[in-house]
Enzyme design. Structure first.
Site, PDB file in Angstrom:
ATOM      1  N   LYS A 153       0.979  -1.219  -0.129  1.00  0.00           N
ATOM      2  CA  LYS A 153       0.148  -0.137   0.174  1.00  0.00           C
ATOM      3  C   LYS A 153       0.822   1.305  -0.061  1.00  0.00           C
ATOM      4  CE  LYS A 153      -3.687   0.372   2.049  1.00  0.00           C
ATOM      5  NZ  LYS A 153      -5.030   0.491   1.235  1.00  0.00           N
TER       6      LYS A 153
HETATM    7  N1  PXG Z   1      -7.994  -3.065  -2.669  1.00  0.00           N
HETATM    8  C1  PXG Z   1      -7.224  -1.972  -2.733  1.00  0.00           C
HETATM    9  C2  PXG Z   1      -6.447  -1.412  -3.782  1.00  0.00           C
HETATM   10  C3  PXG Z   1      -7.100  -1.028  -1.471  1.00  0.00           C
HETATM   11  O1  PXG Z   1      -6.379   0.057  -1.602  1.00  0.00           O
HETATM   12  C4  PXG Z   1      -8.980  -2.596  -0.545  1.00  0.00           C
HETATM   13  C5  PXG Z   1      -8.670  -3.230  -1.505  1.00  0.00           C
HETATM   14  C6  PXG Z   1      -9.461  -2.854   1.044  1.00  0.00           C
HETATM   15  O2  PXG Z   1      -8.752  -3.377   1.747  1.00  0.00           O
HETATM   16  P1  PXG Z   1      -8.924  -3.339   3.154  1.00  0.00           P
HETATM   17  O3  PXG Z   1      -8.041  -3.924   4.054  1.00  0.00           O
HETATM   18  O4  PXG Z   1      -9.255  -1.945   3.486  1.00  0.00           O
HETATM   19  O5  PXG Z   1     -10.270  -4.101   3.205  1.00  0.00           O
HETATM   20  C7  PXG Z   1      -7.959  -1.266  -0.355  1.00  0.00           C
HETATM   21  C8  PXG Z   1      -8.000  -0.441   0.753  1.00  0.00           C
HETATM   22  C9  PXG Z   1     -10.521   4.954  -0.648  1.00  0.00           C
HETATM   23  C10 PXG Z   1      -9.257   4.264  -0.038  1.00  0.00           C
HETATM   24  O6  PXG Z   1     -10.376   6.250  -0.342  1.00  0.00           O
HETATM   25  C11 PXG Z   1      -9.121   2.776  -0.130  1.00  0.00           C
HETATM   26  C12 PXG Z   1      -8.465   2.122   0.557  1.00  0.00           C
HETATM   27  C13 PXG Z   1      -7.313   2.733   1.328  1.00  0.00           C
HETATM   28  C14 PXG Z   1      -7.442   4.287   1.302  1.00  0.00           C
HETATM   29  C15 PXG Z   1      -8.485   4.721   0.879  1.00  0.00           C
HETATM   30  O7  PXG Z   1     -11.229   4.459  -1.309  1.00  0.00           O
HETATM   31  N2  PXG Z   1      -8.141   0.956   0.467  1.00  0.00           N
END
Ligand code: PXG
Length: 294
Positions: A153
């Site tokens: 990330k």
């Molecule tokens: N796929 C990606 C590419 C992500 O960045 C998720 C899946 C979901 O993962 P978690 O661990 O949160 O269940 C993420 C996480 C936004 C935003 O504004 C989204 C994420 C992080 C920061 C901001 O949509 N996603």
């Protein structure tokens, strides 16, 4: 956002107006850094240890030495929500490479910088949670793991942002991203799930889908409920012919998808498996996590 917000800014708890970074921070200049989006519910930081492990793994992958222990990082997150007196919060934890010079060499950045912001987030409009979301497949493919592994990330989210722009331009709120080979991967900030004949299906992390923490929680809840969960390679045909589709993410939580590329999914309303898992997820968030008080 409130005016009395307190932000952890590289060693200090400061007010919003004092939470500033240098233009020489490589997090800003090159997107050189890592982050996490975390939520707290009912005075508990949901799956905090998993988020901390993931940010340390992301940092380790880019040879970024965070310089403090996992426990110290946990304390920063908990203290930031606590100081903001938030029962429920959306938390952004960022570790940037820190200040350097105008070259991209990270060796010129002696000290990483840590930031923690606790506020709130609304990703999709309220009605989409009950009525369902329309999504569109975009031409921007998910980063190939051999170039920049999507498990990291990193602060460089342009791949996802380009996909979001395409979705916006197509008049929908979310994008389905495919892998270079054309398999269904994930959305811009959410993992994707399908239900077909009672089986829960989600793309495997090795193709580039983030091993989402919400994804993992949903898989655990489904398995505990006796639902068969599989991670096969899937194409858009699988999405179009699914009985149900929904997305998961810390920010989005669980959101149903009722239309993909103009094809109605199932009967065009949020399905029974989604509703059941949503209820279980909501229950879990009330009891799971690092507790704090004011
Ligand atoms: N796929 C990606 C590419 C992500 O960045 C998720 C899946 C979901 O993962 P978690 O661990 O949160 O269940 C993420 C996480 C936004 C935003 O504004 C989204 C994420 C992080 C920061 C901001 O949509 N996603």
């Amino acid at each position: 956002m409130n005016d009395t917000m307190i932000i952890y800014c590289d060693g200090h708890y400061v007010g919003k107006d004092d939470a500033k970074i240098s233009v020489f921070n490589h997090g800003f200049l090159y997107g050189d850094g890592v982050f996490e989006g975390i939520r707290s519910y009912n005075n508990r930081v949901f799956r905090l240890k998993e988020h901390i492990d993931r940010i340390y793994n992301s940092a380790n992958s880019i040879l970024l030495d965070i310089g403090i222990s996992r426990q110290e990082m946990i304390d920063i997150v908990v203290e930031t929500v606590r100081r903001n007196k938030l029962k429920d919060a959306y938390i952004r934890l960022v570790v940037a490479r820190g200040d350097g010079d105008l070259g991209l060499d990270p060796l010129k950045c002696p000290k990483p910088a840590i930031y923690c912001i606790a506020g709130s987030i609304v990703l999709y409009p309220e009605e989409t949670y009950t009525q369902g979301l329309k999504v569109q497949t975009v031409s921007t493919r998910r980063n190939i793991p051999s170039a920049l592994n999507p498990q990291i990330k990193s602060l460089n989210y342009l791949n996802n942002i380009m996909a979001k722009i395409e979705a916006n331009r197509a008049g929908v709120l979310e994008a389905i991203m495919l892998t270079q080979e054309g398999y269904v991967c994930e959305c811009t900030g959410d993992n994707l799930f399908l239900v077909k004949k009672g089986v829960l299906l989600t793309p495997p992390p090795y193709i580039g889908a983030l091993q989402g923490i919400t994804r993992n929680a949903v898989i655990e809840l489904a398995q505990a409920d006796g639902i068969d969960v599989r991670e096969p390679l899937m194409t858009l045909y699988d999405v179009y012919t699914a009985d149900e589709c929904f997305l998961t993410g810390t920010a989005a939580e669980l959101i149903p998808v009722i239309d993909a590329d103009g094809r109605t999914i199932g009967n065009g309303t949020p399905g029974p498996v989604f509703k059941r898992l949503l209820e279980k997820f909501r229950g879990l968030t009330q009891v799971d996590g690092e507790a704090y008080s004011f």
